[in-house]
Design a protein around this motif. Structure first.
Motif, short mmCIF file in Angstrom:
data_model
loop_
_atom_site.label_atom_id
_atom_site.label_comp_id
_atom_site.label_asym_id
_atom_site.label_seq_id
_atom_site.Cartn_x
_atom_site.Cartn_y
_atom_site.Cartn_z
N UNK A 168 8.82 55.42 -34.91
CA UNK A 168 9.62 55.61 -36.12
C UNK A 168 11.07 55.92 -35.79
N UNK A 169 11.29 56.75 -34.79
CA UNK A 169 12.65 57.13 -34.42
C UNK A 169 13.45 55.93 -33.91
N UNK A 170 12.91 55.23 -32.93
CA UNK A 170 13.66 54.10 -32.36
C UNK A 170 13.81 52.96 -33.36
N UNK A 171 12.85 52.81 -34.27
CA UNK A 171 12.98 51.79 -35.32
C UNK A 171 14.11 52.16 -36.27
N UNK A 172 14.15 53.42 -36.70
CA UNK A 172 15.22 53.87 -37.59
C UNK A 172 16.58 53.73 -36.91
N UNK A 173 16.64 54.07 -35.64
CA UNK A 173 17.89 53.96 -34.89
C UNK A 173 18.35 52.51 -34.79
N UNK A 174 17.44 51.62 -34.48
CA UNK A 174 17.79 50.20 -34.33
C UNK A 174 18.23 49.58 -35.64
N UNK A 175 17.70 50.09 -36.75
CA UNK A 175 18.04 49.54 -38.06
C UNK A 175 19.24 50.24 -38.70
N UNK A 176 19.79 51.22 -38.02
CA UNK A 176 20.86 52.02 -38.63
C UNK A 176 22.25 51.50 -38.34
N UNK A 177 22.36 50.56 -37.40
CA UNK A 177 23.70 50.06 -37.03
C UNK A 177 23.71 48.54 -36.91
N UNK A 178 24.75 47.94 -37.44
CA UNK A 178 25.07 46.54 -37.19
C UNK A 178 24.01 45.52 -37.53
N UNK A 179 23.25 45.73 -38.61
CA UNK A 179 22.19 44.77 -38.93
C UNK A 179 22.70 43.61 -39.79
N UNK A 180 23.89 43.74 -40.38
CA UNK A 180 24.49 42.65 -41.15
C UNK A 180 23.88 42.42 -42.52
N UNK A 181 22.98 43.29 -42.95
CA UNK A 181 22.35 43.22 -44.26
C UNK A 181 22.23 44.66 -44.77
#
Length: 294
Positions: A168-181
């Motif tokens: 959950x942590x690494x998923x939230x982190x990966x989705x928190x920056x620069x996703x373009x949507x």
């Protein structure tokens, strides 16, 4: 090893709510779910110098079985340390324990986990709670972003139950920056040790609280491993209503918490199926004995 990636997404209706299920349980028969994501780094990279993997945890751990599969694929020895192994499990091996033994795992009971002194030994923390897990979970985030773009989903809420909270942590982190949507929001619940324990796990891996998932809970404290009738009932209902088998240890609480808060989610809702159904071989008989279920 051929993995089903990206893992498929099923659209289901449960209790009059549309929910998308990310089927990480289908990545591979023996190497799936969040453990396939956590250990993907070791699968993808060479590590030709490694001869042995050492890890520790419980005797029916999903991580234990997934690591045994990884070691079998890589040709590594696998040593696993547990505090306790019941006489019943020793005499009647089943579930994750049996699968890991068949894969060549050597188990040590009541011993201190050794600190590797050679470069050819790899120590994996309990449940894969370490920075290397971020690699595979970033791939999960990329798959979700692509799905969101393809389906033109403006607002996406993601839910998954947590043990150590690593996924959950690494998923939230990966989705928190620069996703373009529009950024998806990640929600989770503490299956082990309560909300404060889970927050502590988050901070051990990521000091910036902005990257932490949002923790939701039930009104009453939930004790890990305790056999709640409500957990069994929602597990059965999910199979009957949507035809998908979930893990019996984490998923029932995850679904109960998610459904309790479902009216507060704006936009679409995705549940991450993190695998672990082999563990049902040990959990289901416990429920059947306790509640006299045929």
């Amino acid at each position: 090893m051929k993995l089903l990636l990206p893992s498929p997404v099923d659209k289901v209706n449960f209790q009059n709510h549309t929910i998308y299920i990310k089927r990480d349980d289908l990545i591979d028969r023996d190497f799936s779910g969040n453990k396939a994501r956590k250990f993907h780094y070791f699968l993808e990279h060479d590590f030709s110098h490694i001869k042995k993997v050492v890890s520790y945890g419980s005797s029916q751990s999903n991580a234990m079985y997934s690591l045994s599969t990884l070691c079998k694929i890589k040709g590594w020895e696998f040593e696993y340390y547990v505090d306790h192994l019941s006489d019943y499990l020793r005499e009647n091996p089943h579930g994750n324990y049996l699968g890991a033994i068949k894969n060549g795992m050597k188990i040590y009971v009541g011993h201190t986990v050794p600190t590797p002194t050679k470069d050819d030994v790899l120590l994996i923390q309990e449940g894969g709670r370490q920075q290397s897990s971020e690699y595979g979970i970033k791939l999960l985030a990329q798959e979700i972003i692509e799905w969101q773009k393809q389906n033109r989903v403006k607002k996406l809420n993601i839910f998954l139950p947590s043990g150590t909270g690593t996924t959950a942590l690494f998923l939230a982190k990966a989705l928190s920056v620069g996703v373009g949507i529009p950024r998806p929001t990640v929600y989770t619940c503490a299956c082990v040790g309560g909300d404060e324990y889970l927050k502590k796990q988050f901070f051990e891996l990521e000091s910036d609280e902005r990257h932490h998932p949002t923790i939701l809970s039930l009104d009453k404290k939930h004790h890990f491993g305790k056999l709640y009738r409500e957990n069994y009932e929602i597990w059965i209902k999910l199979q009957k209503d949507i035809g998908i088998e979930f893990d019996l240890l984490y998923d029932p609480l995850g679904w109960r918490v998610m459904m309790k808060h479902i009216k507060s989610f704006e936009g679409e809702l995705m549940y991450i199926h993190q695998g672990g159904v082999l563990g049902n071989e040990s959990m289901l008989p416990r429920y059947q004995r306790k509640y006299n279920i045929g």
